[in-house]
Design a protein around this motif. Sequence first.
Motif, PDB file in Angstrom:
ATOM      1  N   LYS A  94      57.639  -7.395 -44.838  1.00 54.41           N
ATOM      2  CA  LYS A  94      56.442  -7.228 -45.674  1.00 54.41           C
ATOM      3  C   LYS A  94      55.360  -8.219 -45.279  1.00 54.41           C
ATOM      4  N   ALA A  95      55.767  -9.481 -45.094  1.00 57.36           N
ATOM      5  CA  ALA A  95      54.794 -10.517 -44.699  1.00 57.36           C
ATOM      6  C   ALA A  95      54.159 -10.168 -43.360  1.00 57.36           C
ATOM      7  N   ILE A  96      54.980  -9.695 -42.422  1.00 58.76           N
ATOM      8  CA  ILE A  96      54.457  -9.317 -41.097  1.00 58.76           C
ATOM      9  C   ILE A  96      53.465  -8.171 -41.234  1.00 58.76           C
ATOM     10  N   HIS A  97      53.828  -7.196 -42.052  1.00 60.22           N
ATOM     11  CA  HIS A  97      52.941  -6.040 -42.169  1.00 60.22           C
ATOM     12  C   HIS A  97      51.600  -6.428 -42.787  1.00 60.22           C
ATOM     13  N   ILE A  98      51.643  -7.285 -43.805  1.00 53.73           N
ATOM     14  CA  ILE A  98      50.381  -7.716 -44.421  1.00 53.73           C
ATOM     15  C   ILE A  98      49.563  -8.538 -43.423  1.00 53.73           C
ATOM     16  N   SER A  99      50.222  -9.422 -42.690  1.00 53.69           N
ATOM     17  CA  SER A  99      49.517 -10.190 -41.649  1.00 53.69           C
ATOM     18  C   SER A  99      48.903  -9.241 -40.622  1.00 53.69           C
ATOM     19  N   ALA A 100      49.635  -8.197 -40.287  1.00 51.23           N
ATOM     20  CA  ALA A 100      49.139  -7.222 -39.312  1.00 51.23           C
ATOM     21  C   ALA A 100      47.899  -6.510 -39.837  1.00 51.23           C
ATOM     22  N   VAL A 101      47.860  -6.264 -41.150  1.00 45.71           N
ATOM     23  CA  VAL A 101      46.658  -5.664 -41.742  1.00 45.71           C
ATOM     24  C   VAL A 101      45.463  -6.601 -41.526  1.00 45.71           C
ATOM     25  N   PHE A 102      45.684  -7.900 -41.720  1.00 51.44           N
ATOM     26  CA  PHE A 102      44.583  -8.854 -41.523  1.00 51.44           C
ATOM     27  C   PHE A 102      44.158  -8.918 -40.058  1.00 51.44           C
ATOM     28  N   VAL A 103      45.115  -9.103 -39.142  1.00 49.13           N
ATOM     29  CA  VAL A 103      44.725  -9.349 -37.737  1.00 49.13           C
ATOM     30  C   VAL A 103      44.400  -8.069 -36.974  1.00 49.13           C
ATOM     31  N   ASN A 104      44.829  -6.917 -37.490  1.00 49.52           N
ATOM     32  CA  ASN A 104      44.496  -5.663 -36.793  1.00 49.52           C
ATOM     33  C   ASN A 104      43.500  -4.815 -37.586  1.00 49.52           C
ATOM     34  N   ASN A 105      43.905  -4.294 -38.745  1.00 51.62           N
ATOM     35  CA  ASN A 105      43.027  -3.384 -39.496  1.00 51.62           C
ATOM     36  C   ASN A 105      41.707  -4.056 -39.853  1.00 51.62           C
ATOM     37  N   PHE A 106      41.803  -5.253 -40.445  1.00 55.59           N
ATOM     38  CA  PHE A 106      40.581  -5.915 -40.912  1.00 55.59           C
ATOM     39  C   PHE A 106      39.731  -6.407 -39.732  1.00 55.59           C
ATOM     40  N   THR A 107      40.397  -6.936 -38.717  1.00 62.59           N
ATOM     41  CA  THR A 107      39.673  -7.382 -37.520  1.00 62.59           C
ATOM     42  C   THR A 107      38.923  -6.214 -36.886  1.00 62.59           C
ATOM     43  N   ASN A 108      39.590  -5.081 -36.751  1.00 62.83           N
ATOM     44  CA  ASN A 108      38.928  -3.910 -36.172  1.00 62.83           C
ATOM     45  C   ASN A 108      37.720  -3.498 -37.019  1.00 62.83           C
ATOM     46  N   HIS A 109      37.859  -3.648 -38.321  1.00 59.09           N
ATOM     47  CA  HIS A 109      36.729  -3.302 -39.195  1.00 59.09           C
ATOM     48  C   HIS A 109      35.553  -4.261 -38.980  1.00 59.09           C
ATOM     49  N   LEU A 110      35.847  -5.524 -38.721  1.00 60.12           N
ATOM     50  CA  LEU A 110      34.764  -6.471 -38.402  1.00 60.12           C
ATOM     51  C   LEU A 110      34.074  -6.072 -37.097  1.00 60.12           C
ATOM     52  N   TYR A 111      34.859  -5.557 -36.133  1.00 56.66           N
ATOM     53  CA  TYR A 111      34.235  -5.038 -34.901  1.00 56.66           C
ATOM     54  C   TYR A 111      33.234  -3.934 -35.268  1.00 56.66           C
ATOM     55  N   GLN A 112      33.678  -3.055 -36.182  1.00 57.79           N
ATOM     56  CA  GLN A 112      32.805  -1.937 -36.570  1.00 57.79           C
ATOM     57  C   GLN A 112      31.495  -2.448 -37.188  1.00 57.79           C
ATOM     58  N   ILE A 113      31.612  -3.454 -38.054  1.00 57.72           N
ATOM     59  CA  ILE A 113      30.400  -4.013 -38.669  1.00 57.72           C
ATOM     60  C   ILE A 113      29.510  -4.635 -37.595  1.00 57.72           C
ATOM     61  N   GLY A 114      30.125  -5.354 -36.654  1.00 58.57           N
ATOM     62  CA  GLY A 114      29.358  -5.926 -35.543  1.00 58.57           C
ATOM     63  C   GLY A 114      28.596  -4.846 -34.785  1.00 58.57           C
ATOM     64  N   GLN A 115      29.280  -3.739 -34.545  1.00 58.50           N
ATOM     65  CA  GLN A 115      28.635  -2.629 -33.835  1.00 58.50           C
ATOM     66  C   GLN A 115      27.467  -2.061 -34.644  1.00 58.50           C
ATOM     67  N   GLU A 116      27.658  -1.946 -35.961  1.00 56.98           N
ATOM     68  CA  GLU A 116      26.597  -1.387 -36.807  1.00 56.98           C
ATOM     69  C   GLU A 116      25.361  -2.284 -36.823  1.00 56.98           C
ATOM     70  N   ILE A 117      25.586  -3.601 -36.873  1.00 59.95           N
ATOM     71  CA  ILE A 117      24.450  -4.533 -36.853  1.00 59.95           C
ATOM     72  C   ILE A 117      23.716  -4.410 -35.511  1.00 59.95           C
ATOM     73  N   CYS A 118      24.470  -4.331 -34.422  1.00 62.42           N
ATOM     74  CA  CYS A 118      23.852  -4.154 -33.101  1.00 62.42           C
ATOM     75  C   CYS A 118      23.004  -2.880 -33.066  1.00 62.42           C
ATOM     76  N   GLU A 119      23.608  -1.777 -33.496  1.00 61.53           N
ATOM     77  CA  GLU A 119      22.897  -0.492 -33.402  1.00 61.53           C
ATOM     78  C   GLU A 119      21.625  -0.483 -34.246  1.00 61.53           C
TER      79      GLU A 119
END
Lengths: 253, 253
Positions: free
Chosen positions: A157-182
């Motif tokens: 469970k701890a690994i999966h939640i950590s994975a949400v932070f370092v993968n799902n949430f990180t990828n979402h920050l990439y998306q926001i970065g892309q939106e600001i650029c565009e």
Amino acid sequence: MIKITIIGSGNVAQHLIKAFTKSEGTEIVQVFSRKKGSLTHLIDSDKIATDFSDLKEADLYIISVSDNAISEVSEQLSFKNQLVVHTSGTTSIDVLNSKNRKGVFYPLQTFSKDKAVDFSLIPICLEAENQEDYNILDTVAGSISKAVFSISSNQRKAIHISAVFVNNFTNHLYQIGQEICEEHQVPFEILKPLIQETADKIKVLTPADAQTGPAKRHDSLTTEAHLNYLTDENQKNIYKLLTQSIQNNGKTF
Amino acid sequence: MIKITIIGSGNVAQHLIKAFTKSEGTEIVQVFSRKKGSLTHLIDSDKIATDFSDLKEADLYIISVSDNAISEVSEQLSFKNQLVVHTSGTTSIDVLNSKNRKGVFYPLQTFSKDKAVDFSLIPICLEAENQEDYNILDTVAGSISKAVFSISSNQRKAIHISAVFVNNFTNHLYQIGQEICEEHQVPFEILKPLIQETADKIKVLTPADAQTGPAKRHDSLTTEAHLNYLTDENQKNIYKLLTQSIQNNGKTF
């Protein structure tokens, strides 16, 4: 030769089929898919079962279906006392039906249909009810990956939640970065080497040591200017919360 | 041969000194540092000036100091009508003193003292007041990098804010991931291949297409379970806000 049956036809199931097809010491005797056609590009048609009653004997049955279907699928298996595992990061070993020996075989990676992965580098988290079953899983996991770990359901469970932070949430920050650029007619390409370097740094530095930027420096002139420049309230809220969190070193303030 | 003087001795200045030392078509005639000893490992001692009045003629002066010192340093230069640029992502071209020709030479990367970088892959964002000066910067940047972009001061702000999201904030999410792992006696090593793959995916997929996970799936059973499992209020708040943001596709809801 350890005989494996894979039940499921999704992303994880397909990556497992590819990995085991190439590995030594294991053999896929059968795969199960409701729709035969969804797997014929990966395995001989006569090895695909579409009915649970057609499943043959194997040393290990890997259920790789959506989290909420695991319990039902494990119940529908017609045999008993076999080793049956699921591949879910979030699901306890206990959802598997008790008529069979239970285990977990969780490859910790983000699988996309369109992108090949090197399975040998993917950590596989194992759990079993006894040492004998664990040893089978360890051999099977070791045939496709160099990174095999014994992990309890609670740790998973701890690994999966950590994975949400370092993968799902990180990828979402990439998306926001892309939106600001565009929004400002800047090619997102400019940021890709930085994204790469951010991930690479973690190989040699702890995240705390790798932290840089205006939040870390408590440079309120810059953080205020950034908040004024952002036009979207959601982006502003994320900026504020993560800036505060960096300044409090990730802890509640 | 374009003659360059670098003013400053911090991370960016040192990486620039290393890059230009190896490049063809440019020559470092001098560097400026208040403390001579801080740069003697990179360049001959007789090329290090510690007093502004000792600066010799060059085709380009690159001021690489902390953001709030740029204006003052540019004012202290004793010459006129030379090309003087800064390396800051956040600072307007206008903070440079008008007695010289102004420009910006911003390498978009996270520089750590302890980690070497391949400068040829680092995007360099250029700005100048006229085409002739731009051409000089373009030649100089092209001598160390394959990724040179013409970027206005306003666009540069957008890039810098995006960089905060994809670098500073992303790295902080790594830190939170590590803390959750440590709290539950899981080695953070397990997550490193996932971190790498998350960044790698962006090379071939847009962030929106690469998004996976319980938030994206609107799997509220899992997101609720994660929130119950987390013990730190700050981690919970970040989890909630980023989950909402993913579900609203990064926009205000």
